[in-house]
Design a protein around this motif. Sequence first.
Motif, short mmCIF file in Angstrom:
data_model
loop_
_atom_site.label_atom_id
_atom_site.label_comp_id
_atom_site.label_asym_id
_atom_site.label_seq_id
_atom_site.Cartn_x
_atom_site.Cartn_y
_atom_site.Cartn_z
N PRO A 259 70.00 -4.99 62.52
CA PRO A 259 70.91 -4.18 63.52
C PRO A 259 70.72 -4.61 64.79
CG PRO A 259 68.96 -3.11 62.68
CD PRO A 259 68.81 -4.27 61.68
N GLY A 260 71.69 -4.42 65.59
CA GLY A 260 71.80 -4.64 67.07
C GLY A 260 70.94 -5.79 67.68
N GLY A 261 70.32 -5.59 68.63
CA GLY A 261 69.60 -6.72 69.18
C GLY A 261 68.40 -7.19 68.61
N ASP A 262 68.06 -6.55 67.25
CA ASP A 262 67.22 -7.05 66.41
C ASP A 262 67.42 -8.39 66.18
OD1 ASP A 262 65.34 -4.94 67.04
OD2 ASP A 262 65.87 -4.13 65.17
N ALA A 263 68.77 -8.41 65.54
CA ALA A 263 69.31 -9.70 64.83
C ALA A 263 69.32 -10.95 66.07
CB ALA A 263 70.58 -9.54 64.39
N THR A 264 69.49 -10.53 67.29
CA THR A 264 69.37 -11.66 68.31
C THR A 264 67.87 -12.13 68.42
OG1 THR A 264 71.39 -10.90 69.33
CG2 THR A 264 69.66 -12.26 70.62
N ARG A 265 66.91 -11.32 68.59
CA ARG A 265 65.71 -11.73 68.61
C ARG A 265 64.99 -12.26 67.42
NH1 ARG A 265 61.45 -10.39 72.33
NH2 ARG A 265 62.83 -8.94 73.35
N LEU A 266 65.38 -11.92 66.24
CA LEU A 266 64.96 -12.56 65.12
C LEU A 266 65.54 -13.96 64.78
CD1 LEU A 266 63.34 -12.33 62.32
CD2 LEU A 266 65.38 -11.36 61.10
N MET A 285 59.57 -26.53 74.73
CA MET A 285 58.58 -25.53 75.31
C MET A 285 58.05 -24.67 74.34
SD MET A 285 62.06 -23.49 76.80
CE MET A 285 61.25 -22.79 78.07
N ASP A 286 57.15 -23.50 75.12
CA ASP A 286 56.49 -22.83 73.94
C ASP A 286 57.25 -21.56 73.62
OD1 ASP A 286 56.27 -20.75 76.15
OD2 ASP A 286 54.37 -21.37 76.63
N GLY A 287 57.08 -20.93 72.43
CA GLY A 287 57.93 -19.77 71.93
C GLY A 287 58.23 -18.72 73.10
N PRO A 288 57.04 -18.10 73.72
CA PRO A 288 57.45 -16.74 74.57
C PRO A 288 58.34 -17.24 75.69
CG PRO A 288 55.18 -16.74 73.89
CD PRO A 288 55.65 -18.06 73.53
N ALA A 289 58.37 -18.31 76.44
CA ALA A 289 59.03 -18.99 77.24
C ALA A 289 60.64 -19.31 76.84
CB ALA A 289 58.66 -20.08 77.94
N TYR A 290 60.67 -19.90 75.66
CA TYR A 290 61.99 -20.12 75.01
C TYR A 290 62.59 -18.69 74.72
CZ TYR A 290 65.12 -20.62 71.17
OH TYR A 290 66.59 -20.67 70.34
N ILE A 291 61.99 -17.77 74.18
CA ILE A 291 62.69 -16.28 73.75
C ILE A 291 63.20 -15.44 75.00
CG2 ILE A 291 62.26 -14.13 72.72
CD1 ILE A 291 60.86 -15.71 70.52
N ALA A 292 62.28 -15.67 76.08
CA ALA A 292 62.45 -14.88 77.22
C ALA A 292 63.64 -15.50 78.10
CB ALA A 292 61.30 -14.81 78.14
N MET A 293 63.79 -16.74 78.06
CA MET A 293 65.04 -17.51 78.60
C MET A 293 66.27 -17.11 77.91
SD MET A 293 65.78 -21.71 79.26
CE MET A 293 65.78 -22.04 77.36
N LYS A 294 66.05 -17.43 76.55
CA LYS A 294 67.40 -17.19 75.77
C LYS A 294 68.06 -15.67 75.83
CE LYS A 294 68.44 -21.14 74.40
NZ LYS A 294 69.98 -21.69 74.68
N LEU A 295 67.15 -14.57 75.65
CA LEU A 295 67.31 -13.31 76.03
C LEU A 295 68.29 -13.21 77.35
CD1 LEU A 295 64.33 -11.27 74.60
CD2 LEU A 295 66.67 -11.61 73.43
#
Length: 310
Positions: A259-266, A285-295
């Motif tokens: 559902p919702g934003g969970d799909a994007t983050r997942l 790059m590392d995971g947290p930096a990649y996810i923060a940038m992509k969000l």
Amino acid sequence: MQPTNRLLRTLLPELRHLLFGLLLLSGLTAPFAWAQTPSPDTLHAQFNALREKGTGQLMDQSIYLRSTESADRMQGEVHALIDEPFEQVRQQLARAEQWCDVLILHINVKYCRAQRTAAGEELVSGVGRKFDQPLSEVHWVRFGFRVVTDRSDHLLAVLRSPTGPLGTHDYRMSVEAVPHANGQSLLRMTYSYGYGTAARWAMKTYLATLGRDKRGFSVVGKTAAGLPVTVDGVRGVVERNTLRYYLALQSHLMSHDKPGGDATRLSLQTWFDATERYAEQLREMDGPAYIAMKLKEVQRQETVAPPPPG
């Protein structure tokens, strides 16, 4: 400092930006004849032949990667058996707007918006470098999108663009899928692009500097100690991006029903974790930096309109 070295250092940031566009675009479009429709049996036969020989198999998974290089054209290809029912694959990959959810997973895609024009559906994509960038600095490319075959037993979708940066041209990405036993699907993803003198020069410069230690996946020899030697150079570039795009497709298909934003983050986390299995070739790059940038980029593409054609 020698004048040549000083000039290279001056040009390197811009070269890197344009080259990232080249590498990204190499996965995404087609020559001007849309793909012919093959038989679904062909995909089964190709996959069975690869599995029998083990050609291009990656890390004991049902993923097979191949690449070819000619004087003016590159192509990468993935065959894979995925744990997703064909009808779900069909519903997702036959819709242009879902492809932006796929493409944005790539580290160099900064924006994607699907829209309908008089000529048909297109994806407006902005490509750039591996860190946060304003849209004023990205390279804009418009990809035509067409579903060539959409049946209960066969899907073939194609993206294409006639031109790209640095003299590249005739981009093509096609994804073909058919049902398999036990609720699985067979998938074949190919991409190719043509290139000229400017693109060849840019690639040589990249391979001599930023990409000099990067390698692909195909085994092309052995060391004196008997260890495998994997392909480098332009074929290595193509293979790395082929796999990045395949993993983006796979990650979206695994995550789309949340559902919702969970799909994007997942899907972002799934893509990063998948690329980490091949960290030697794919880590940027590392995971947290990649996810923060992509969000941030996902939010931006949902709220900022694409530029007009021109």
